[in-house]
Design an enzyme around this catalytic site. Structure first.
Site, PDB file in Angstrom:
ATOM      1  N   ARG A 136     -15.479 -17.322 -52.365  1.00  0.00           N
ATOM      2  CA  ARG A 136     -16.666 -17.820 -51.653  1.00  0.00           C
ATOM      3  C   ARG A 136     -16.625 -17.370 -50.188  1.00  0.00           C
ATOM      4  NH1 ARG A 136     -14.831 -21.969 -55.052  1.00  0.00           N
ATOM      5  NH2 ARG A 136     -16.342 -22.665 -56.602  1.00  0.00           N
TER       6      ARG A 136
ATOM      7  N   ASN B 194     -23.995 -14.177 -45.692  1.00  0.00           N
ATOM      8  CA  ASN B 194     -24.762 -15.426 -45.692  1.00  0.00           C
ATOM      9  C   ASN B 194     -24.903 -16.095 -44.322  1.00  0.00           C
ATOM     10  OD1 ASN B 194     -25.134 -14.972 -48.354  1.00  0.00           O
ATOM     11  ND2 ASN B 194     -23.858 -16.641 -49.111  1.00  0.00           N
TER      12      ASN B 194
ATOM     13  N   ARG C 209     -21.570 -15.193 -55.511  1.00  0.00           N
ATOM     14  CA  ARG C 209     -20.359 -14.393 -55.740  1.00  0.00           C
ATOM     15  C   ARG C 209     -20.532 -13.436 -56.910  1.00  0.00           C
ATOM     16  NH1 ARG C 209     -15.146 -17.877 -56.662  1.00  0.00           N
ATOM     17  NH2 ARG C 209     -16.473 -19.598 -57.332  1.00  0.00           N
TER      18      ARG C 209
ATOM     19  N   HIS D 100     -14.998 -26.789 -50.645  1.00  0.00           N
ATOM     20  CA  HIS D 100     -15.450 -26.233 -51.923  1.00  0.00           C
ATOM     21  C   HIS D 100     -14.756 -24.892 -52.122  1.00  0.00           C
ATOM     22  CE1 HIS D 100     -17.964 -25.636 -55.334  1.00  0.00           C
ATOM     23  NE2 HIS D 100     -18.696 -24.683 -54.811  1.00  0.00           N
TER      24      HIS D 100
ATOM     25  N   GLY E 124     -34.009 -18.258 -56.071  1.00  0.00           N
ATOM     26  CA  GLY E 124     -33.205 -17.493 -57.028  1.00  0.00           C
ATOM     27  C   GLY E 124     -32.816 -18.346 -58.226  1.00  0.00           C
ATOM     28  N   ASN E 125     -31.579 -18.130 -58.709  1.00  0.00           N
ATOM     29  CA  ASN E 125     -31.158 -18.845 -59.922  1.00  0.00           C
ATOM     30  C   ASN E 125     -31.085 -20.351 -59.715  1.00  0.00           C
ATOM     31  OD1 ASN E 125     -30.980 -16.625 -61.562  1.00  0.00           O
ATOM     32  ND2 ASN E 125     -28.809 -16.261 -61.148  1.00  0.00           N
ATOM     33  N   ILE E 126     -30.436 -20.778 -58.633  1.00  0.00           N
ATOM     34  CA  ILE E 126     -30.331 -22.232 -58.415  1.00  0.00           C
ATOM     35  C   ILE E 126     -31.697 -22.783 -58.012  1.00  0.00           C
ATOM     36  CG2 ILE E 126     -29.143 -24.121 -57.219  1.00  0.00           C
ATOM     37  CD1 ILE E 126     -26.796 -22.270 -56.731  1.00  0.00           C
ATOM     38  N   GLY E 127     -32.413 -22.056 -57.138  1.00  0.00           N
ATOM     39  CA  GLY E 127     -33.731 -22.517 -56.696  1.00  0.00           C
ATOM     40  C   GLY E 127     -34.663 -22.771 -57.879  1.00  0.00           C
TER      41      GLY E 127
HETATM   42  N1  LIG Z   1     -22.271 -25.306 -53.337  1.00  0.00           N
HETATM   43  C1  LIG Z   1     -22.055 -24.982 -54.594  1.00  0.00           C
HETATM   44  O1  LIG Z   1     -21.442 -25.733 -55.335  1.00  0.00           O
HETATM   45  C2  LIG Z   1     -22.575 -23.692 -55.134  1.00  0.00           C
HETATM   46  C3  LIG Z   1     -22.525 -23.417 -56.526  1.00  0.00           C
HETATM   47  C4  LIG Z   1     -23.030 -22.208 -56.983  1.00  0.00           C
HETATM   48  C5  LIG Z   1     -23.579 -21.284 -56.100  1.00  0.00           C
HETATM   49  N2  LIG Z   1     -23.592 -21.574 -54.762  1.00  0.00           N
HETATM   50  C6  LIG Z   1     -24.169 -20.640 -53.783  1.00  0.00           C
HETATM   51  O2  LIG Z   1     -25.590 -20.827 -53.707  1.00  0.00           O
HETATM   52  C7  LIG Z   1     -26.199 -19.628 -53.231  1.00  0.00           C
HETATM   53  C8  LIG Z   1     -27.376 -19.262 -54.120  1.00  0.00           C
HETATM   54  O3  LIG Z   1     -26.946 -18.926 -55.425  1.00  0.00           O
HETATM   55  P1  LIG Z   1     -27.990 -18.367 -56.498  1.00  0.00           P
HETATM   56  O4  LIG Z   1     -27.221 -18.168 -57.744  1.00  0.00           O
HETATM   57  O5  LIG Z   1     -29.223 -19.178 -56.516  1.00  0.00           O
HETATM   58  O6  LIG Z   1     -28.310 -16.937 -55.840  1.00  0.00           O
HETATM   59  P2  LIG Z   1     -29.613 -16.009 -56.084  1.00  0.00           P
HETATM   60  O7  LIG Z   1     -29.271 -14.655 -55.574  1.00  0.00           O
HETATM   61  O8  LIG Z   1     -30.097 -16.145 -57.475  1.00  0.00           O
HETATM   62  O9  LIG Z   1     -30.706 -16.670 -55.110  1.00  0.00           O
HETATM   63  C9  LIG Z   1     -30.577 -16.684 -53.722  1.00  0.00           C
HETATM   64  C10 LIG Z   1     -31.957 -16.438 -53.136  1.00  0.00           C
HETATM   65  O10 LIG Z   1     -31.894 -16.564 -51.717  1.00  0.00           O
HETATM   66  C11 LIG Z   1     -32.888 -15.709 -51.221  1.00  0.00           C
HETATM   67  N3  LIG Z   1     -32.759 -15.463 -49.778  1.00  0.00           N
HETATM   68  C12 LIG Z   1     -32.007 -14.526 -49.129  1.00  0.00           C
HETATM   69  N4  LIG Z   1     -32.218 -14.618 -47.801  1.00  0.00           N
HETATM   70  C13 LIG Z   1     -33.089 -15.619 -47.601  1.00  0.00           C
HETATM   71  C14 LIG Z   1     -33.692 -16.178 -46.437  1.00  0.00           C
HETATM   72  N5  LIG Z   1     -33.418 -15.726 -45.219  1.00  0.00           N
HETATM   73  N6  LIG Z   1     -34.566 -17.194 -46.618  1.00  0.00           N
HETATM   74  C15 LIG Z   1     -34.851 -17.660 -47.838  1.00  0.00           C
HETATM   75  N7  LIG Z   1     -34.321 -17.168 -48.981  1.00  0.00           N
HETATM   76  C16 LIG Z   1     -33.451 -16.148 -48.854  1.00  0.00           C
HETATM   77  C17 LIG Z   1     -32.712 -14.442 -52.055  1.00  0.00           C
HETATM   78  O11 LIG Z   1     -33.844 -13.586 -51.958  1.00  0.00           O
HETATM   79  C18 LIG Z   1     -32.511 -15.028 -53.438  1.00  0.00           C
HETATM   80  O12 LIG Z   1     -33.729 -15.135 -54.168  1.00  0.00           O
HETATM   81  C19 LIG Z   1     -25.080 -18.585 -53.173  1.00  0.00           C
HETATM   82  O13 LIG Z   1     -24.600 -18.470 -51.850  1.00  0.00           O
HETATM   83  C20 LIG Z   1     -24.009 -19.177 -54.079  1.00  0.00           C
HETATM   84  O14 LIG Z   1     -22.719 -18.719 -53.756  1.00  0.00           O
HETATM   85  C21 LIG Z   1     -23.113 -22.746 -54.280  1.00  0.00           C
END
Ligand SMILES: NC(=O)c1ccc[n+]([C@@H]2O[C@H](COP(=O)([O-])OP(=O)(O)OC[C@H]3O[C@@H](n4cnc5c(N)ncnc54)[C@H](O)[C@@H]3O)[C@@H](O)[C@H]2O)c1
Length: 312
Positions: free
Chosen positions: A91, A98, A85, A178, A12-15
């Site tokens: 969170r 999740n 979120r 966090h 997704g976005n972070i990936g």
């Molecule tokens: N730790 C931190 O500091 C921090 C900061 C920002 C966001 N986050 C968290 O990181 C997570 C991802 O955020 P994002 O913006 O990339 O979200 P996003 O929705 O853009 O991407 C998440 C991806 O996970 C995929 N996914 C769902 N189930 C899955 C599975 N079983 N196996 C593999 N992939 C799967 C989804 O299809 C999606 O593409 C969220 O939970 C967010 O809250 C954490």
């Protein structure tokens, strides 16, 4: 020598941004993994990034997949699988969505990448990394959560802007869970060695700490979803420290076994990350106020972990 393999679980976005930063830094070949419904997105981002690397001259390969077999043998896993979120959510509201996702990822990670250094990013961070380590049974030195690097970076930026100095000269440490009760450690905050309270007034400092604590929420309100550039940069700092055996002292969520007075809890504390993973937990003495703030934060984390534990 073969390039290292870095698997990103969640495209997704972070990936996507993780893949971008990994290619730019040429830290290894990248596998972008997502669920079958998102396989096209994973493959498309991979192709787009490889085409960008033709312009930048990076040789690392990027591939997209929904097949765990392609993750096999990864040296590093960065896990962002899950829902981010939306405005108004905390969170902790993400546990229900999740938890099954992190369990699915843990089962496959155990099967396909048992020797990787795993960095969990999915929220609620401290509970998700706890569950990932518990379920995989991986050594705790090989499983860390990314939050402290990001929270410390936010604090660092706000302090640099206030003091009118380079971000490079500001040192910060944000510990605890966090969540909005994370703990910026004033005694570890300096501007090139100068205690921060000599350069920034208490009122300004308090306002900056408050903004840091809600720094994630500020961006969720603006964008309607979570931040991703800085979270990716935080996880990259940890992956790089492992892959290049840098022995970096960073704040990261790690499994405590008595340090800071806590056991069987993942909490953000200073650690040294090198080729062995979390090689050392740095147990510094805290002031009374800092201890009390850490206790409040740990209690919030424990509440969510208890919910996780109660779900079979
Ligand atoms: N730790 C931190 O500091 C921090 C900061 C920002 C966001 N986050 C968290 O990181 C997570 C991802 O955020 P994002 O913006 O990339 O979200 P996003 O929705 O853009 O991407 C998440 C991806 O996970 C995929 N996914 C769902 N189930 C899955 C599975 N079983 N196996 C593999 N992939 C799967 C989804 O299809 C999606 O593409 C969220 O939970 C967010 O809250 C954490």
């Amino acid at each position: 020598m073969a390039r290292k393999k870095i698997a990103l679980i969640g495209a997704g976005n972070i990936g996507g941004e993780l893949a971008n930063q990994l290619v730019q830094k040429q830290l290894g070949d990248v596998v972008l993994f997502d669920i079958p419904q998102k396989e096209g997105v994973a493959k498309g981002k991979a192709l787009d990034l490889e085409q960008a690397s033709a312009l930048s001259g990076a040789d690392a390969k990027v591939s997209g997949t929904s097949n765990w077999a392609d993750v096999a043998g990864a040296d590093v896993l960065i896990i962002t699988a899950g829902i981010p979120r939306k405005p108004g959510q905390s969170r902790d509201d993400l546990v229900a969505s999740n938890l099954p996702i992190i369990r699915d990822v843990a089962d496959n990670a155990k099967k396909f990448a048992p020797n990787a250094f795993s960095i969990v990013v999915s929220n609620p961070l401290d509970a998700m990394v706890y569950e990932f380590q518990r379920r995989t049974g991986f050594p705790s030195a090989k499983v860390a959560g990314m939050a402290g690097a990001l929270d410390s970076a936010r604090y660092q930026l706000f302090l640099a802007r206030e003091a009118g100095v380079s971000v490079k000269d500001v040192r910060t440490l944000v510990l605890g869970g966090h969540g909005d009760d994370m703990v910026p450690i004033a005694s570890a905050t300096t501007i090139n060695g100068i205690p921060v309270d000599r350069l920034i007034s208490k009122e300004k400092l308090d306002a900056i700490i408050a903004r840091t604590r809600t720094g994630g929420g500020e961006i969720v309100t603006l964008m309607g979803t979570s931040a991703y550039y800085a979270p990716a940069a935080g996880a990259i700092a940890m992956a790089e420290a492992y892959l290049l055996d840098q022995k970096r002292l960073l704040a990261a969520a790690t499994l405590l076994s008595g340090q800071y007075g806590y056991k069987d809890l993942y909490l953000g504390v200073p650690v040294v990350i090198g080729g062995g993973g979390v090689e050392k937990i740095v147990d510094i003495s805290l002031t009374g106020d800092e201890k009390a703030a850490l206790e409040k934060s740990a209690a919030s984390v424990r509440k969510v972990v208890d919910v996780v534990k109660s779900v079979a």
